[in-house]
Design an enzyme around this catalytic site. Structure first.
Site, PDB file in Angstrom:
ATOM      1  N   ASP A 131     -27.187  -0.313 -36.122  1.00 33.74           N
ATOM      2  CA  ASP A 131     -25.932  -0.685 -36.791  1.00 33.74           C
ATOM      3  C   ASP A 131     -24.791   0.072 -36.117  1.00 33.74           C
ATOM      4  O   ASP A 131     -24.851   1.304 -35.993  1.00 33.74           O
ATOM      5  CB  ASP A 131     -26.002  -0.320 -38.275  1.00 33.74           C
ATOM      6  CG  ASP A 131     -27.030  -1.183 -39.020  1.00 33.74           C
ATOM      7  OD1 ASP A 131     -27.188  -2.354 -38.660  1.00 33.74           O
ATOM      8  OD2 ASP A 131     -27.680  -0.659 -39.945  1.00 33.74           O
ATOM      9  N   LYS A 135     -16.050   1.582 -37.341  1.00 34.61           N
ATOM     10  CA  LYS A 135     -14.864   2.360 -37.732  1.00 34.61           C
ATOM     11  C   LYS A 135     -15.077   3.830 -37.396  1.00 34.61           C
ATOM     12  O   LYS A 135     -16.142   4.391 -37.676  1.00 34.61           O
ATOM     13  CB  LYS A 135     -14.610   2.222 -39.234  1.00 34.61           C
ATOM     14  CG  LYS A 135     -14.189   0.821 -39.624  1.00 34.61           C
ATOM     15  CD  LYS A 135     -13.892   0.742 -41.098  1.00 34.61           C
ATOM     16  CE  LYS A 135     -13.496  -0.693 -41.432  1.00 34.61           C
ATOM     17  NZ  LYS A 135     -13.853  -1.088 -42.779  1.00 34.61           N
ATOM     18  N   ASP A 167     -25.348  -4.219 -27.759  1.00 33.02           N
ATOM     19  CA  ASP A 167     -24.395  -5.160 -27.152  1.00 33.02           C
ATOM     20  C   ASP A 167     -22.989  -4.804 -27.616  1.00 33.02           C
ATOM     21  O   ASP A 167     -22.066  -5.576 -27.403  1.00 33.02           O
ATOM     22  CB  ASP A 167     -24.716  -6.599 -27.589  1.00 33.02           C
ATOM     23  CG  ASP A 167     -24.450  -6.811 -29.074  1.00 33.02           C
ATOM     24  OD1 ASP A 167     -25.032  -6.066 -29.891  1.00 33.02           O
ATOM     25  OD2 ASP A 167     -23.655  -7.699 -29.425  1.00 33.02           O
ATOM     26  N   ARG A 206     -34.156 -10.167 -32.154  1.00 35.63           N
ATOM     27  CA  ARG A 206     -33.329 -11.210 -32.756  1.00 35.63           C
ATOM     28  C   ARG A 206     -31.834 -10.932 -32.523  1.00 35.63           C
ATOM     29  O   ARG A 206     -31.069 -11.822 -32.180  1.00 35.63           O
ATOM     30  CB  ARG A 206     -33.628 -11.266 -34.260  1.00 35.63           C
ATOM     31  CG  ARG A 206     -32.928 -12.379 -34.964  1.00 35.63           C
ATOM     32  CD  ARG A 206     -33.344 -12.452 -36.400  1.00 35.63           C
ATOM     33  NE  ARG A 206     -34.682 -12.991 -36.540  1.00 35.63           N
ATOM     34  CZ  ARG A 206     -35.207 -13.383 -37.697  1.00 35.63           C
ATOM     35  NH1 ARG A 206     -34.513 -13.283 -38.809  1.00 35.63           N
ATOM     36  NH2 ARG A 206     -36.410 -13.872 -37.758  1.00 35.63           N
ATOM     37  N   TYR A 207     -31.444  -9.688 -32.696  1.00 35.42           N
ATOM     38  CA  TYR A 207     -30.032  -9.340 -32.495  1.00 35.42           C
ATOM     39  C   TYR A 207     -29.611  -9.540 -31.052  1.00 35.42           C
ATOM     40  O   TYR A 207     -28.486  -9.965 -30.770  1.00 35.42           O
ATOM     41  CB  TYR A 207     -29.777  -7.890 -32.907  1.00 35.42           C
ATOM     42  CG  TYR A 207     -29.184  -7.811 -34.285  1.00 35.42           C
ATOM     43  CD1 TYR A 207     -30.012  -7.912 -35.402  1.00 35.42           C
ATOM     44  CD2 TYR A 207     -27.821  -7.680 -34.480  1.00 35.42           C
ATOM     45  CE1 TYR A 207     -29.494  -7.879 -36.670  1.00 35.42           C
ATOM     46  CE2 TYR A 207     -27.287  -7.645 -35.751  1.00 35.42           C
ATOM     47  CZ  TYR A 207     -28.119  -7.743 -36.843  1.00 35.42           C
ATOM     48  OH  TYR A 207     -27.603  -7.718 -38.104  1.00 35.42           O
ATOM     49  N   GLU A 208     -30.520  -9.214 -30.160  1.00 30.27           N
ATOM     50  CA  GLU A 208     -30.197  -9.375 -28.743  1.00 30.27           C
ATOM     51  C   GLU A 208     -29.969 -10.856 -28.419  1.00 30.27           C
ATOM     52  O   GLU A 208     -29.010 -11.213 -27.728  1.00 30.27           O
ATOM     53  CB  GLU A 208     -31.349  -8.812 -27.913  1.00 30.27           C
ATOM     54  CG  GLU A 208     -31.098  -8.882 -26.439  1.00 30.27           C
ATOM     55  CD  GLU A 208     -32.304  -8.413 -25.633  1.00 30.27           C
ATOM     56  OE1 GLU A 208     -33.149  -7.683 -26.156  1.00 30.27           O
ATOM     57  OE2 GLU A 208     -32.381  -8.819 -24.473  1.00 30.27           O
TER      58      GLU A 208
HETATM   59  C1  LIG Z   1     -28.338  -4.526 -36.262  1.00 33.74           C
HETATM   60  S1  LIG Z   1     -29.944  -4.448 -36.934  1.00 33.74           S
HETATM   61  C2  LIG Z   1     -30.989  -4.602 -35.480  1.00 33.74           C
HETATM   62  C3  LIG Z   1     -32.372  -4.991 -35.815  1.00 33.74           C
HETATM   63  C4  LIG Z   1     -33.354  -5.116 -34.636  1.00 33.74           C
HETATM   64  N1  LIG Z   1     -33.557  -3.838 -33.976  1.00 33.74           N
HETATM   65  C5  LIG Z   1     -32.894  -6.131 -33.627  1.00 33.74           C
HETATM   66  O1  LIG Z   1     -32.489  -5.741 -32.518  1.00 33.74           O
HETATM   67  O2  LIG Z   1     -32.948  -7.329 -33.946  1.00 33.74           O
HETATM   68  C6  LIG Z   1     -30.113  -2.707 -37.298  1.00 33.74           C
HETATM   69  C7  LIG Z   1     -31.291  -2.440 -38.214  1.00 33.74           C
HETATM   70  O3  LIG Z   1     -31.455  -1.041 -38.391  1.00 33.74           O
HETATM   71  C8  LIG Z   1     -31.893  -0.832 -39.724  1.00 33.74           C
HETATM   72  N2  LIG Z   1     -31.634   0.573 -40.080  1.00 33.74           N
HETATM   73  C9  LIG Z   1     -30.455   1.139 -40.382  1.00 33.74           C
HETATM   74  N3  LIG Z   1     -30.608   2.444 -40.660  1.00 33.74           N
HETATM   75  C10 LIG Z   1     -31.928   2.707 -40.515  1.00 33.74           C
HETATM   76  C11 LIG Z   1     -32.722   3.886 -40.670  1.00 33.74           C
HETATM   77  N4  LIG Z   1     -32.173   5.044 -41.040  1.00 33.74           N
HETATM   78  N5  LIG Z   1     -34.050   3.785 -40.445  1.00 33.74           N
HETATM   79  C12 LIG Z   1     -34.605   2.628 -40.074  1.00 33.74           C
HETATM   80  N6  LIG Z   1     -33.908   1.483 -39.907  1.00 33.74           N
HETATM   81  C13 LIG Z   1     -32.587   1.530 -40.126  1.00 33.74           C
HETATM   82  C14 LIG Z   1     -31.106  -1.858 -40.530  1.00 33.74           C
HETATM   83  O4  LIG Z   1     -31.702  -2.148 -41.775  1.00 33.74           O
HETATM   84  C15 LIG Z   1     -31.117  -3.051 -39.585  1.00 33.74           C
HETATM   85  O5  LIG Z   1     -32.199  -3.932 -39.833  1.00 33.74           O
END
Ligand SMILES: C[S@@+](CC[C@H](N)C(=O)[O-])C[C@H]1O[C@@H](n2cnc3c(N)ncnc32)[C@H](O)[C@@H]1O
Length: 226
Positions: A131, A135, A167, A206-208
């Site tokens: 994530d 900000k 990205d 998926r995000y990629e």
């Molecule tokens: C933008 S998504 C990317 C998901 C995946 N890695 C992809 O590339 O498709 C970021 C993911 O990190 C998870 N996440 C956020 N903080 C986390 C934490 N402290 N431990 C494990 N996962 C976390 C979120 O729930 C979210 O599914």
């Protein structure tokens, strides 16, 4: 060393759409069988019944990368961590469909699992499209901060790898700045191609895919723990 108060907090959503019956069954039946034990120290024997290399994926999203890596390395134990229930369901479906017996899932904060592992026990840690918290006032929430990185560094074996994919241009710059301040990792890029092109053993997430569809550049960082 890492300050637990800066790394223990979990942000973001935990659940999206309501689960269908088949998905709920996966959570009720398969998840308890492959869930990381809720407390106590962790190691390969406790998790998998024998000694084996371990890798961790932080925030696996829908689990396609986790499943791809697990299928490619059946002798390695994979710990996937993701607090988002709908993502966990996706990973459970991959585990079932691929009959993967080398995956354990933690539905929650990855750092809670990583800190319970022995020092110098991990062969790889993956952080793919974390994530971005764009900000500036939320910058402390980014996984790419020294607190989480101190913990990751402590748990990686010397010579082990930390992979980051993003990205997001702000996150990319931020991560490079943070990693540049560290003396415990060496960036593996020799030419631009090394971080602009996805390595063959790096399944697309998926995000990629979404980022590429939107015309975004994606950066692939590989760091070796000294
Ligand atoms: C933008 S998504 C990317 C998901 C995946 N890695 C992809 O590339 O498709 C970021 C993911 O990190 C998870 N996440 C956020 N903080 C986390 C934490 N402290 N431990 C494990 N996962 C976390 C979120 O729930 C979210 O599914």
């Amino acid at each position: 060393m890492n300050d637990p108060t800066t790394i223990r907090r979990l942000y973001g959503r935990r659940q999206g759409h309501t689960l269908r019956a088949g998905q709920a069954a996966l959570v009720e039946e398969l998840l308890p069988r492959i869930a990381v034990p809720a407390d106590g120290p962790l190691d390969a024997v406790r998790l998998f019944g024998n000694d084996r290399p371990l890798q961790v994926e932080i925030g696996f999203g829908a689990g396609e990368h986790l499943a791809g890596q697990a299928a490619a390395a059946p002798g390695t134990g994979f710990l996937g961590c993701e607090p988002f229930l709908n993502g966990v369901v996706g990973a459970l479906a991959h585990v079932r469909d691929g009959a993967l017996d080398n995956v354990r899932i933690h539905m929650g904060d990855a750092l809670e699992v990583i800190e319970r592992l022995p020092d110098e026990s991990l062969e790889r840690v993956y952080l793919l499209h974390p994530d971005p918290w764009p900000k500036a006032r939320h910058a402390k929430r980014r996984m790419m901060n020294h607190g989480p990185l101190d913990l990751i560094a402590a748990k990686l074996k010397p010579g082990a790898e930390f992979r980051l994919g993003t990205d997001d241009p702000t996150y990319c710059r931020w991560s490079m700045m943070v990693m540049n301040q560290r003396r415990d990792f060496i960036w593996q890029a020799h030419t631009a191609r090394d971080f602009l092109k996805r390595p063959a053993d790096w399944p697309e997430t998926r995000y990629e895919r979404k980022a590429r569809r939107q015309g975004h550049e994606v950066w692939y960082f590989r760091y070796i723990r000294i």
